[in-house]
Design a protein around this motif. Sequence first.
Motif, PDB file in Angstrom:
ATOM      1  N   MET A 191       0.830  -1.207   0.000  1.00 28.97           N
ATOM      2  CA  MET A 191       0.000   0.000   0.000  1.00 28.97           C
ATOM      3  C   MET A 191       0.864   1.256   0.000  1.00 28.97           C
ATOM      4  SD  MET A 191      -2.870   1.253   2.777  1.00 28.97           S
ATOM      5  CE  MET A 191      -3.786  -0.282   2.649  1.00 28.97           C
ATOM      6  N   MET A 192       1.908   1.256   0.839  1.00 25.83           N
ATOM      7  CA  MET A 192       2.786   2.416   0.905  1.00 25.83           C
ATOM      8  C   MET A 192       3.628   2.555  -0.360  1.00 25.83           C
ATOM      9  SD  MET A 192       2.202   4.306   3.413  1.00 25.83           S
ATOM     10  CE  MET A 192       3.571   5.378   2.984  1.00 25.83           C
ATOM     11  N   MET A 193       3.954   1.466  -0.988  1.00 23.67           N
ATOM     12  CA  MET A 193       4.689   1.527  -2.252  1.00 23.67           C
ATOM     13  C   MET A 193       3.837   2.213  -3.323  1.00 23.67           C
ATOM     14  SD  MET A 193       6.420  -2.281  -2.234  1.00 23.67           S
ATOM     15  CE  MET A 193       7.333  -2.044  -3.779  1.00 23.67           C
ATOM     16  N   ALA A 194       2.567   1.849  -3.364  1.00 15.06           N
ATOM     17  CA  ALA A 194       1.664   2.438  -4.357  1.00 15.06           C
ATOM     18  C   ALA A 194       1.429   3.919  -4.094  1.00 15.06           C
ATOM     19  CB  ALA A 194       0.339   1.683  -4.357  1.00 15.06           C
ATOM     20  N   ILE A 195       1.258   4.279  -2.835  1.00 13.62           N
ATOM     21  CA  ILE A 195       1.000   5.679  -2.473  1.00 13.62           C
ATOM     22  C   ILE A 195       2.217   6.553  -2.771  1.00 13.62           C
ATOM     23  CG2 ILE A 195       0.641   7.248  -0.520  1.00 13.62           C
ATOM     24  CD1 ILE A 195      -1.140   5.029   0.713  1.00 13.62           C
ATOM     25  N   SER A 196       3.392   6.081  -2.405  1.00 18.76           N
ATOM     26  CA  SER A 196       4.596   6.900  -2.539  1.00 18.76           C
ATOM     27  C   SER A 196       4.953   7.204  -3.993  1.00 18.76           C
ATOM     28  CB  SER A 196       5.782   6.217  -1.847  1.00 18.76           C
ATOM     29  OG  SER A 196       6.067   4.970  -2.457  1.00 18.76           O
ATOM     30  N   THR A 197       4.559   6.330  -4.907  1.00 16.11           N
ATOM     31  CA  THR A 197       4.864   6.586  -6.325  1.00 16.11           C
ATOM     32  C   THR A 197       4.067   7.767  -6.870  1.00 16.11           C
ATOM     33  OG1 THR A 197       3.178   4.996  -7.062  1.00 16.11           O
ATOM     34  CG2 THR A 197       5.426   4.167  -6.765  1.00 16.11           C
ATOM     35  N   LYS A 198       3.040   8.187  -6.154  1.00 14.34           N
ATOM     36  CA  LYS A 198       2.197   9.300  -6.600  1.00 14.34           C
ATOM     37  C   LYS A 198       2.581  10.625  -5.945  1.00 14.34           C
ATOM     38  CE  LYS A 198      -1.757   6.119  -6.952  1.00 14.34           C
ATOM     39  NZ  LYS A 198      -3.124   5.831  -6.452  1.00 14.34           N
ATOM     40  N   MET A 199       3.627  10.609  -5.127  1.00 15.33           N
ATOM     41  CA  MET A 199       4.003  11.801  -4.384  1.00 15.33           C
ATOM     42  C   MET A 199       5.354  12.357  -4.833  1.00 15.33           C
ATOM     43  SD  MET A 199       2.815  10.670  -0.520  1.00 15.33           S
ATOM     44  CE  MET A 199       3.099  12.306   0.183  1.00 15.33           C
ATOM     45  N   THR A 200       5.459  13.689  -4.802  1.00 19.87           N
ATOM     46  CA  THR A 200       6.729  14.345  -5.109  1.00 19.87           C
ATOM     47  C   THR A 200       7.590  14.398  -3.850  1.00 19.87           C
ATOM     48  OG1 THR A 200       5.945  16.556  -4.499  1.00 19.87           O
ATOM     49  CG2 THR A 200       5.525  15.818  -6.773  1.00 19.87           C
ATOM     50  N   ASP A 201       8.867  14.706  -4.041  1.00 21.30           N
ATOM     51  CA  ASP A 201       9.759  14.845  -2.884  1.00 21.30           C
ATOM     52  C   ASP A 201       9.263  15.933  -1.937  1.00 21.30           C
ATOM     53  OD1 ASP A 201      11.434  12.825  -3.684  1.00 21.30           O
ATOM     54  OD2 ASP A 201      12.938  14.148  -4.571  1.00 21.30           O
ATOM     55  N   ALA A 202       8.765  17.029  -2.486  1.00 24.90           N
ATOM     56  CA  ALA A 202       8.287  18.145  -1.660  1.00 24.90           C
ATOM     57  C   ALA A 202       7.078  17.733  -0.834  1.00 24.90           C
ATOM     58  CB  ALA A 202       7.945  19.341  -2.547  1.00 24.90           C
ATOM     59  N   GLU A 203       6.195  16.963  -1.428  1.00 26.45           N
ATOM     60  CA  GLU A 203       5.003  16.492  -0.702  1.00 26.45           C
ATOM     61  C   GLU A 203       5.389  15.518   0.409  1.00 26.45           C
ATOM     62  OE1 GLU A 203       1.840  16.890  -4.436  1.00 26.45           O
ATOM     63  OE2 GLU A 203       2.961  15.017  -4.116  1.00 26.45           O
ATOM     64  N   MET A 204       6.325  14.630   0.100  1.00 23.27           N
ATOM     65  CA  MET A 204       6.803  13.690   1.119  1.00 23.27           C
ATOM     66  C   MET A 204       7.459  14.425   2.285  1.00 23.27           C
ATOM     67  SD  MET A 204       8.568  10.629  -1.058  1.00 23.27           S
ATOM     68  CE  MET A 204       7.639   9.551  -2.149  1.00 23.27           C
ATOM     69  N   ALA A 205       8.305  15.394   1.949  1.00 26.17           N
ATOM     70  CA  ALA A 205       9.011  16.141   2.984  1.00 26.17           C
ATOM     71  C   ALA A 205       8.038  16.911   3.869  1.00 26.17           C
ATOM     72  CB  ALA A 205      10.018  17.095   2.349  1.00 26.17           C
ATOM     73  N   ALA A 206       7.006  17.472   3.250  1.00 25.87           N
ATOM     74  CA  ALA A 206       6.023  18.257   4.014  1.00 25.87           C
ATOM     75  C   ALA A 206       5.261  17.380   4.993  1.00 25.87           C
ATOM     76  CB  ALA A 206       5.063  18.947   3.049  1.00 25.87           C
ATOM     77  N   VAL A 207       4.788  16.236   4.536  1.00 24.50           N
ATOM     78  CA  VAL A 207       3.999  15.373   5.422  1.00 24.50           C
ATOM     79  C   VAL A 207       4.888  14.723   6.481  1.00 24.50           C
ATOM     80  CG1 VAL A 207       4.099  13.166   4.144  1.00 24.50           C
ATOM     81  CG2 VAL A 207       2.046  13.776   5.433  1.00 24.50           C
ATOM     82  N   ALA A 208       6.150  14.427   6.141  1.00 28.33           N
ATOM     83  CA  ALA A 208       7.075  13.869   7.130  1.00 28.33           C
ATOM     84  C   ALA A 208       7.344  14.879   8.241  1.00 28.33           C
ATOM     85  CB  ALA A 208       8.385  13.470   6.460  1.00 28.33           C
ATOM     86  N   ASP A 209       7.486  16.164   7.874  1.00 28.28           N
ATOM     87  CA  ASP A 209       7.701  17.215   8.855  1.00 28.28           C
ATOM     88  C   ASP A 209       6.466  17.370   9.745  1.00 28.28           C
ATOM     89  OD1 ASP A 209       8.940  19.404  10.156  1.00 28.28           O
ATOM     90  OD2 ASP A 209       7.990  20.822   8.764  1.00 28.28           O
ATOM     91  N   TYR A 210       5.297  17.309   9.146  1.00 27.43           N
ATOM     92  CA  TYR A 210       4.056  17.430   9.926  1.00 27.43           C
ATOM     93  C   TYR A 210       3.936  16.273  10.920  1.00 27.43           C
ATOM     94  CZ  TYR A 210      -0.868  17.638  11.171  1.00 27.43           C
ATOM     95  OH  TYR A 210      -2.035  17.724  11.880  1.00 27.43           O
ATOM     96  N   ILE A 211       4.254  15.075  10.493  1.00 28.76           N
ATOM     97  CA  ILE A 211       4.193  13.887  11.354  1.00 28.76           C
ATOM     98  C   ILE A 211       5.132  14.033  12.541  1.00 28.76           C
ATOM     99  CG2 ILE A 211       4.911  11.461  11.434  1.00 28.76           C
ATOM    100  CD1 ILE A 211       3.674  11.198   8.589  1.00 28.76           C
ATOM    101  N   GLN A 212       6.310  14.624  12.335  1.00 23.97           N
ATOM    102  CA  GLN A 212       7.264  14.811  13.422  1.00 23.97           C
ATOM    103  C   GLN A 212       6.665  15.622  14.567  1.00 23.97           C
ATOM    104  OE1 GLN A 212      11.722  15.457  12.990  1.00 23.97           O
ATOM    105  NE2 GLN A 212      11.032  17.571  13.218  1.00 23.97           N
TER     106      GLN A 212
END
Length: 215
Positions: A191-212
């Motif tokens: 599931m995470m493999m499928a989701i991550s292929t649809k996200m840009t580096d900027a989107e990943m970084a933003a949500v990772a920062d929010y999760i922190q």
Amino acid sequence: MQFHHLMRLNSVSVNLTGLMFSVLFSVSAQAAADKPAAPADKTLQTVNTVCAACHGADGNSAITLNPKLAGQHPEYLVKQLAEFKSGKRANAVMTGMAAMLSDAEMKDVATYFANQKLTLGVAKTNGAGSLGEKIYRGGIAATNVPACAACHGPAGAGLPKQFPRLAGQHADYTLAQMRTFRTGERANAPMMMAISTKMTDAEMAAVADYIQGLR
């Protein structure tokens, strides 16, 4: 004479009794020293010799590329350790570490870290109203990315046996994992493999920062 003879006999008897107690105490002390470590002691020994250098003795890693384990669901930790050991989740360091552990030791270590208090973090820039919050709570409609909260909960508490706790996790670690899901280097969560292929580096970084900073 008879009185003195009896006194000498009593003295010998007392000395022999004292010697017996001394011998018994020494034997008991040696037996205690030779007794195998109790399960709790053995788990602490495993934590301190195998886990602490990277994850911290209390599961709150100081190295941001290594995950915090404190407060994580024990079922999730056991699953990851088993998959490191089997090779289903690729990581050279963790594969070697997990190979040292029996199934019972994995459960004991997982339970230990699950019972530790998580030290929460702070988002650098992705607080309320940020891109990170929007993705976590609402997903990305344009690319069919579901909300993270749908599986991991609005407060990032996750769901035992299915989804890990995310709240307070290091942003650097979360971002690195999302990238390895996207490349296929980490392939133990389709599931995470499928989701991550649809996200840009900027989107990943933003949500990772929010999760922190999530709590």
